[in-house]
Design a protein around this motif. Sequence first.
Motif, PDB file in Angstrom:
ATOM      1  N   ILE A 115       0.842  -1.055  -0.089  1.00 19.92           N
ATOM      2  CA  ILE A 115       0.080  -0.062   0.219  1.00 19.92           C
ATOM      3  C   ILE A 115       0.874   1.239   0.092  1.00 19.92           C
ATOM      4  O   ILE A 115       1.613   1.432   0.945  1.00 19.92           O
ATOM      5  CB  ILE A 115      -1.033   0.032   1.199  1.00 19.92           C
ATOM      6  CG1 ILE A 115      -1.756  -1.135   1.310  1.00 19.92           C
ATOM      7  CG2 ILE A 115      -1.693   1.074   1.099  1.00 19.92           C
ATOM      8  CD1 ILE A 115      -2.540  -1.267   2.551  1.00 19.92           C
ATOM      9  N   TYR A 116       0.596   2.000  -1.049  1.00 17.79           N
ATOM     10  CA  TYR A 116       1.601   3.551  -1.163  1.00 17.79           C
ATOM     11  C   TYR A 116       0.976   4.569  -0.648  1.00 17.79           C
ATOM     12  O   TYR A 116      -0.471   4.621  -1.124  1.00 17.79           O
ATOM     13  CB  TYR A 116       1.947   3.601  -2.465  1.00 17.79           C
ATOM     14  CG  TYR A 116       2.855   2.441  -3.287  1.00 17.79           C
ATOM     15  CD1 TYR A 116       4.330   2.628  -2.980  1.00 17.79           C
ATOM     16  CD2 TYR A 116       2.441   1.127  -3.575  1.00 17.79           C
ATOM     17  CE1 TYR A 116       5.151   1.722  -3.646  1.00 17.79           C
ATOM     18  CE2 TYR A 116       3.436   0.226  -3.787  1.00 17.79           C
ATOM     19  CZ  TYR A 116       4.987   0.405  -3.801  1.00 17.79           C
ATOM     20  OH  TYR A 116       5.439  -0.560  -4.294  1.00 17.79           O
ATOM     21  N   VAL A 117       1.418   5.428   0.117  1.00 18.16           N
ATOM     22  CA  VAL A 117       0.558   6.358   0.723  1.00 18.16           C
ATOM     23  C   VAL A 117       1.523   7.830   0.554  1.00 18.16           C
ATOM     24  O   VAL A 117       2.702   7.814   0.582  1.00 18.16           O
ATOM     25  CB  VAL A 117       0.468   6.300   2.172  1.00 18.16           C
ATOM     26  CG1 VAL A 117      -0.071   7.602   2.957  1.00 18.16           C
ATOM     27  CG2 VAL A 117      -0.090   4.988   2.653  1.00 18.16           C
ATOM     28  N   PHE A 118       0.730   8.754   0.109  1.00 18.22           N
ATOM     29  CA  PHE A 118       1.235  10.059  -0.173  1.00 18.22           C
ATOM     30  C   PHE A 118       0.579  11.218   0.438  1.00 18.22           C
ATOM     31  O   PHE A 118      -0.781  11.281   0.239  1.00 18.22           O
ATOM     32  CB  PHE A 118       1.649  10.298  -1.643  1.00 18.22           C
ATOM     33  CG  PHE A 118       1.992  11.714  -1.963  1.00 18.22           C
ATOM     34  CD1 PHE A 118       3.576  12.066  -1.982  1.00 18.22           C
ATOM     35  CD2 PHE A 118       1.159  12.741  -2.236  1.00 18.22           C
ATOM     36  CE1 PHE A 118       4.082  13.298  -2.299  1.00 18.22           C
ATOM     37  CE2 PHE A 118       1.616  14.029  -2.521  1.00 18.22           C
ATOM     38  CZ  PHE A 118       3.058  14.319  -2.618  1.00 18.22           C
ATOM     39  N   GLY A 119       1.320  12.293   0.998  1.00 18.15           N
ATOM     40  CA  GLY A 119       0.554  13.536   1.280  1.00 18.15           C
ATOM     41  C   GLY A 119      -0.307  13.607   2.445  1.00 18.15           C
ATOM     42  O   GLY A 119      -0.322  12.731   3.096  1.00 18.15           O
ATOM     43  N   PHE A 136       3.355   0.295   2.874  1.00 13.32           N
ATOM     44  CA  PHE A 136       3.127  -0.596   3.835  1.00 13.32           C
ATOM     45  C   PHE A 136       3.106  -1.826   3.383  1.00 13.32           C
ATOM     46  O   PHE A 136       2.248  -2.210   2.340  1.00 13.32           O
ATOM     47  CB  PHE A 136       1.823  -0.362   4.607  1.00 13.32           C
ATOM     48  CG  PHE A 136       1.456  -1.237   5.710  1.00 13.32           C
ATOM     49  CD1 PHE A 136       1.856  -1.178   6.903  1.00 13.32           C
ATOM     50  CD2 PHE A 136       0.255  -2.204   5.551  1.00 13.32           C
ATOM     51  CE1 PHE A 136       1.426  -1.957   8.209  1.00 13.32           C
ATOM     52  CE2 PHE A 136       0.051  -3.010   6.420  1.00 13.32           C
ATOM     53  CZ  PHE A 136       0.526  -2.875   7.843  1.00 13.32           C
ATOM     54  N   ASP A 137       3.925  -2.601   3.825  1.00 17.30           N
ATOM     55  CA  ASP A 137       4.090  -4.154   3.193  1.00 17.30           C
ATOM     56  C   ASP A 137       2.809  -5.246   3.816  1.00 17.30           C
ATOM     57  O   ASP A 137       3.000  -5.438   5.351  1.00 17.30           O
ATOM     58  CB  ASP A 137       5.275  -4.455   3.355  1.00 17.30           C
ATOM     59  CG  ASP A 137       5.449  -5.981   2.529  1.00 17.30           C
ATOM     60  OD1 ASP A 137       4.601  -6.989   2.491  1.00 17.30           O
ATOM     61  OD2 ASP A 137       6.515  -6.178   1.932  1.00 17.30           O
ATOM     62  N   THR A 138       1.891  -5.464   3.589  1.00 12.26           N
ATOM     63  CA  THR A 138       0.851  -6.169   3.956  1.00 12.26           C
ATOM     64  C   THR A 138       1.486  -7.892   4.362  1.00 12.26           C
ATOM     65  O   THR A 138       0.671  -8.475   5.133  1.00 12.26           O
ATOM     66  CB  THR A 138      -0.328  -6.377   3.223  1.00 12.26           C
ATOM     67  OG1 THR A 138      -0.277  -7.051   1.898  1.00 12.26           O
ATOM     68  CG2 THR A 138      -0.959  -4.688   3.189  1.00 12.26           C
ATOM     69  N   ASP A 139       2.584  -8.265   3.585  1.00 16.32           N
ATOM     70  CA  ASP A 139       2.942  -9.343   4.010  1.00 16.32           C
ATOM     71  C   ASP A 139       3.751  -9.549   5.353  1.00 16.32           C
ATOM     72  O   ASP A 139       3.592 -10.584   6.108  1.00 16.32           O
ATOM     73  CB  ASP A 139       4.058 -10.003   2.990  1.00 16.32           C
ATOM     74  CG  ASP A 139       3.172 -10.515   1.809  1.00 16.32           C
ATOM     75  OD1 ASP A 139       2.219 -10.919   1.672  1.00 16.32           O
ATOM     76  OD2 ASP A 139       3.982 -10.122   0.486  1.00 16.32           O
ATOM     77  N   THR A 140       4.631  -8.467   5.698  1.00 12.39           N
ATOM     78  CA  THR A 140       5.241  -8.225   6.999  1.00 12.39           C
ATOM     79  C   THR A 140       4.597  -7.313   7.678  1.00 12.39           C
ATOM     80  O   THR A 140       4.919  -7.278   8.972  1.00 12.39           O
ATOM     81  CB  THR A 140       6.652  -7.937   6.460  1.00 12.39           C
ATOM     82  OG1 THR A 140       6.621  -6.633   6.155  1.00 12.39           O
ATOM     83  CG2 THR A 140       7.182  -8.983   5.618  1.00 12.39           C
ATOM     84  N   VAL A 198       8.363  -3.513  -3.857  1.00 16.15           N
ATOM     85  CA  VAL A 198       8.939  -2.104  -3.733  1.00 16.15           C
ATOM     86  C   VAL A 198       9.876  -1.845  -4.819  1.00 16.15           C
ATOM     87  O   VAL A 198      11.134  -0.999  -4.800  1.00 16.15           O
ATOM     88  CB  VAL A 198       9.324  -1.704  -2.464  1.00 16.15           C
ATOM     89  CG1 VAL A 198       9.206  -0.114  -2.421  1.00 16.15           C
ATOM     90  CG2 VAL A 198       8.140  -2.082  -1.508  1.00 16.15           C
ATOM     91  N   THR A 199      10.008  -2.648  -5.945  1.00 15.94           N
ATOM     92  CA  THR A 199      10.986  -2.423  -7.215  1.00 15.94           C
ATOM     93  C   THR A 199      10.214  -2.330  -8.220  1.00 15.94           C
ATOM     94  O   THR A 199      11.133  -2.136  -9.387  1.00 15.94           O
ATOM     95  CB  THR A 199      12.018  -3.853  -6.971  1.00 15.94           C
ATOM     96  OG1 THR A 199      10.996  -5.070  -7.451  1.00 15.94           O
ATOM     97  CG2 THR A 199      12.502  -4.007  -5.857  1.00 15.94           C
ATOM     98  N   TYR A 200       9.258  -2.182  -8.453  1.00 20.14           N
ATOM     99  CA  TYR A 200       8.527  -1.935  -9.927  1.00 20.14           C
ATOM    100  C   TYR A 200       6.949  -1.342  -9.592  1.00 20.14           C
ATOM    101  O   TYR A 200       6.409  -1.159  -8.395  1.00 20.14           O
ATOM    102  CB  TYR A 200       8.244  -3.459 -10.283  1.00 20.14           C
ATOM    103  CG  TYR A 200       7.299  -4.440  -9.619  1.00 20.14           C
ATOM    104  CD1 TYR A 200       5.896  -4.601  -9.942  1.00 20.14           C
ATOM    105  CD2 TYR A 200       7.870  -5.143  -8.690  1.00 20.14           C
ATOM    106  CE1 TYR A 200       5.002  -5.211  -9.060  1.00 20.14           C
ATOM    107  CE2 TYR A 200       7.224  -5.942  -7.768  1.00 20.14           C
ATOM    108  CZ  TYR A 200       5.830  -6.164  -8.034  1.00 20.14           C
ATOM    109  OH  TYR A 200       4.990  -6.937  -7.313  1.00 20.14           O
TER     110      TYR A 200
END
Length: 424
Positions: A115-119, A136-140, A198-200
């Motif tokens: 999940i990507y969060v901005f602003g 936020f990585d939902t796997d970890t 988080v690499t693509y």
Amino acid sequence: MAEAAGVLYAVEHMIEGGLALAKGIYDPTLPLKATIKPITDVNLPRVHHSVSEVKGRAYIFGGKMDNGQLADNAMHMIILPSSGIESTDYQRLEPTSASPPARYGHSTAVIDDQIYVFGGSDANGLLNEKGKVWVFDTDTNSWSSLDAAVGDVPKPRKWAAATASVQPQPEHQRTDENVAPQLPPDPAKMLPEPLSPVTYGTFILFGGCCEDEERATSELWTFDIASRTWSQLPSPPATHTSDTSPSIAFHNNRLYLVSRNSAHHLDLSFSSPSYTSSQTTGPSPQSPWCHLPSTEKPLPSHPEGSAALCPITTGQGRNYLLHITPNNLSTLQLPSSSTTAASLKDRARDAINKKNATNEYAEVRYFNAEGVMIQEGQKDRALGGRTGFAAAKAEEIDGGCVLVWGGVLDGKVRGDGLMIEVEK
């Protein structure tokens, strides 16, 4: 007699099949039916927050509470009801030193399990994080952040619309690549290596309210995850510039933008780096913004952060966008997926000069959880008037299911949710 009966039986079924085929071709694809089911066994009052769905779990972050104060920066996870499970489950994921500060009016989008969060804004005003994107990585169940590389970044803002694409991403690499062929290859060892999180992918941001601007901005920005680079794309027509509740969605390399009664789309293309090269760039437009038909009737203005746009499907290759506002649920029919029952039906309608509803809007027909139609003028149509809500496509539950959480109704911040199931 037996042969005659067999012939009559075959003819009867051919006629029935022909009638069914004709009905399928002539049966309209709009309007759709929306069943609205409340979720009341979890109470989490929030307004101007975000909700994201990953693998049947809803993740709620930020916002304000029913006392008007800023909510904490914990992540709240709700396991959604699914087939055979009618109730929900709730878990609070405590913040850590890596968590982003508390905020409201922020923008979120999902790429696979992240999940990507901005602003957004806190109690003191807009958060100036110099283009930083939180993940936020939902796997970890852990947070990290992506600082922008050298270059321009978006101004601090709130109420911006966001979506995302898994592109660009490198081609998968086989595990037997560049290995000397001393033995016959083992098929079990030829599976492609999974891409690292988080690499693509691309995070897409539109609009929002900036401190030094009197009106909502019409800027369109993309953030390339691999290179950590922001890029600005052409703004849409001026009809969207004053809307503080824009909605965007990405489907089949096409970015859709809807605000009130105006809709446009922009086709994008992405670079395709090799697996060994992480050099990527943001998407590039393939053509100018294209106008789509307006809604059947103009929508009233609504407060900031009170609209959402979610791609849905009713199956067999039939695709739509569900536009959600406090008092209206409308669907925009998208082009059907190729080589599907929907595309065959569209071609058949074109062949007999029967117009199909591609790129057309229609308000849904409303039904409550008991299957009773909600007539115009009755209570609880659409969201019943709640504003400041958050919405997300429930990917793991059903192709036409969307979750709405929280918001304000009759002056009170709501702590419940609504499952909107859209079908033909």
